[in-house]
Design an enzyme around this catalytic site. Structure first.
Site, PDB file in Angstrom:
ATOM      1  N   GLU A   1     -10.789   8.868   0.663  1.00  0.00           N
ATOM      2  CA  GLU A   1      -9.352   8.840   0.363  1.00  0.00           C
ATOM      3  C   GLU A   1      -9.063   8.345  -1.054  1.00  0.00           C
ATOM      4  OE1 GLU A   1      -7.498  10.485   1.992  1.00  0.00           O
ATOM      5  OE2 GLU A   1      -7.944  10.372   4.124  1.00  0.00           O
TER       6      GLU A   1
ATOM      7  N   TYR B   1      14.252  -7.545  11.189  1.00  0.00           N
ATOM      8  CA  TYR B   1      14.612  -7.629   9.771  1.00  0.00           C
ATOM      9  C   TYR B   1      13.406  -7.777   8.839  1.00  0.00           C
ATOM     10  CZ  TYR B   1      14.101 -12.733  10.045  1.00  0.00           C
ATOM     11  OH  TYR B   1      13.603 -13.985  10.202  1.00  0.00           O
TER      12      TYR B   1
ATOM     13  N   HIS C   1      -6.504   2.628  10.069  1.00  0.00           N
ATOM     14  CA  HIS C   1      -6.418   3.539  11.220  1.00  0.00           C
ATOM     15  C   HIS C   1      -6.041   2.672  12.420  1.00  0.00           C
ATOM     16  CE1 HIS C   1      -9.221   7.028   9.664  1.00  0.00           C
ATOM     17  NE2 HIS C   1      -8.213   6.763   8.850  1.00  0.00           N
TER      18      HIS C   1
ATOM     19  N   TYR D   1      14.234 -16.877  -5.539  1.00  0.00           N
ATOM     20  CA  TYR D   1      14.693 -17.319  -6.845  1.00  0.00           C
ATOM     21  C   TYR D   1      14.849 -18.832  -6.846  1.00  0.00           C
ATOM     22  CZ  TYR D   1      17.441 -17.523 -11.115  1.00  0.00           C
ATOM     23  OH  TYR D   1      17.888 -17.815 -12.371  1.00  0.00           O
TER      24      TYR D   1
ATOM     25  N   HIS E   1      -3.002  10.052  11.913  1.00  0.00           N
ATOM     26  CA  HIS E   1      -4.057   9.571  11.017  1.00  0.00           C
ATOM     27  C   HIS E   1      -4.075   8.047  10.878  1.00  0.00           C
ATOM     28  CE1 HIS E   1      -6.218  10.134   6.886  1.00  0.00           C
ATOM     29  NE2 HIS E   1      -6.548   9.004   7.473  1.00  0.00           N
TER      30      HIS E   1
ATOM     31  N   HIS F   1      -5.520   1.099   3.426  1.00  0.00           N
ATOM     32  CA  HIS F   1      -5.345   2.239   4.335  1.00  0.00           C
ATOM     33  C   HIS F   1      -6.004   1.892   5.666  1.00  0.00           C
ATOM     34  CE1 HIS F   1      -5.466   6.069   6.225  1.00  0.00           C
ATOM     35  NE2 HIS F   1      -6.713   6.352   5.921  1.00  0.00           N
TER      36      HIS F   1
HETATM   37 ZN   LIG Z   1      -8.014   7.609   6.986  1.00  0.00          ZN
END
Ligand SMILES: [Zn+2]
Length: 226
Positions: A81, A120, A101, A216, A161, A99
């Site tokens: 990827e 929220y 799965h 802040y 995916h 990433h």
């Molecule tokens: Zn993947």
């Protein structure tokens, strides 16, 4: 950060990869993680189980995808990827990309067009998280679909995916992956009771404004007293 930070970054990538397994966000060698170091991307290798990965296995590529030699060690093949990671660095201010799965987001991706705002905390991801259309893993089209669905968000769900999150550093990108999975699980639990109430864009804007105000204040505090 500069190149002298590489050994530390390689170790971090291996550490967070192990967490993908222990946190249930991936199995085997699925999913992948990268960190940006100026013009270089350090990314997990393809096909090495996370429980067997060593810092020297982490791959280095340029922003246009050319692989750089390692530091003397045999060089592994970068994650399949890599095009998606590079596209996200090109399109956003990401300093790290995760990433996964993970099962809750994959289950949601197969049945829903987006993860709505039922809590929220989703403001940390920029709002409701879109599900990008299905495209084969490792393709440039998947990279393009992910970037399009990321617009204004720090997370995207990839249909059938997995998911991708990014952040200003690896810790933030990873925390967002954990948050996304938690939100998907919470949404599934809510659906088991009936149709969940969701927060309006105005309610989410209010949360985001309050979060900014408090951050802040935190930054101002120590400076004001010094
Ligand atoms: Zn993947």
């Amino acid at each position: 950060m500069n190149r002298s930070d590489l050994p530390e970054l390689r170790a971090q990538l291996v550490g967070y990869s192990a967490r993908l397994l222990s946190d249930g966000l991936a199995v085997g060698s699925a999913g992948n993680i990268s960190v940006r170091l100026g013009e270089i991307i350090a990314i997990t290798p393809s096909g090495i189980r996370y429980d067997e990965m060593r810092p020297a296995d982490v791959c280095l590529v340029t922003l246009d995808g050319a692989q750089l030699p390692g530091d003397g060690e045999p060089t592994e093949t970068p994650s399949s990827e890599t095009p998606m990671h590079l596209a996200i660095y090109a399109a956003t201010d990401a300093a790290a990309v995760v990433h996964t799965h993970s099962p809750e987001v994959i289950a949601l991706s197969a049945t829903r067009p987006e993860l709505p705002a039922i809590h929220y905390a989703i403001t940390a991801l920029g709002g409701p998280v879109r599900v990008a259309p299905y495209v084969r893993f490792g393709s440039d089209s998947l990279a393009a679909a992910a970037v399009t669905a990321l617009d204004g968000r720090a997370a995207v769900i990839l249909r059938n995916h997995g998911a991708v999150t990014y952040g200003r550093d690896l810790a933030e990108a990873y925390e967002r992956a954990v948050l996304l999975e938690w939100l998907a699980r919470t949404y599934r639990l809510a659906l088991s009771y009936g149709e969940p109430a969701t927060l309006s864009p105005a309610e989410l804007d209010e949360v985001a404004a309050e979060t900014r105000r408090r951050r802040y204040g935190e930054r101002r505090g120590p400076q004001a007293s010094s």
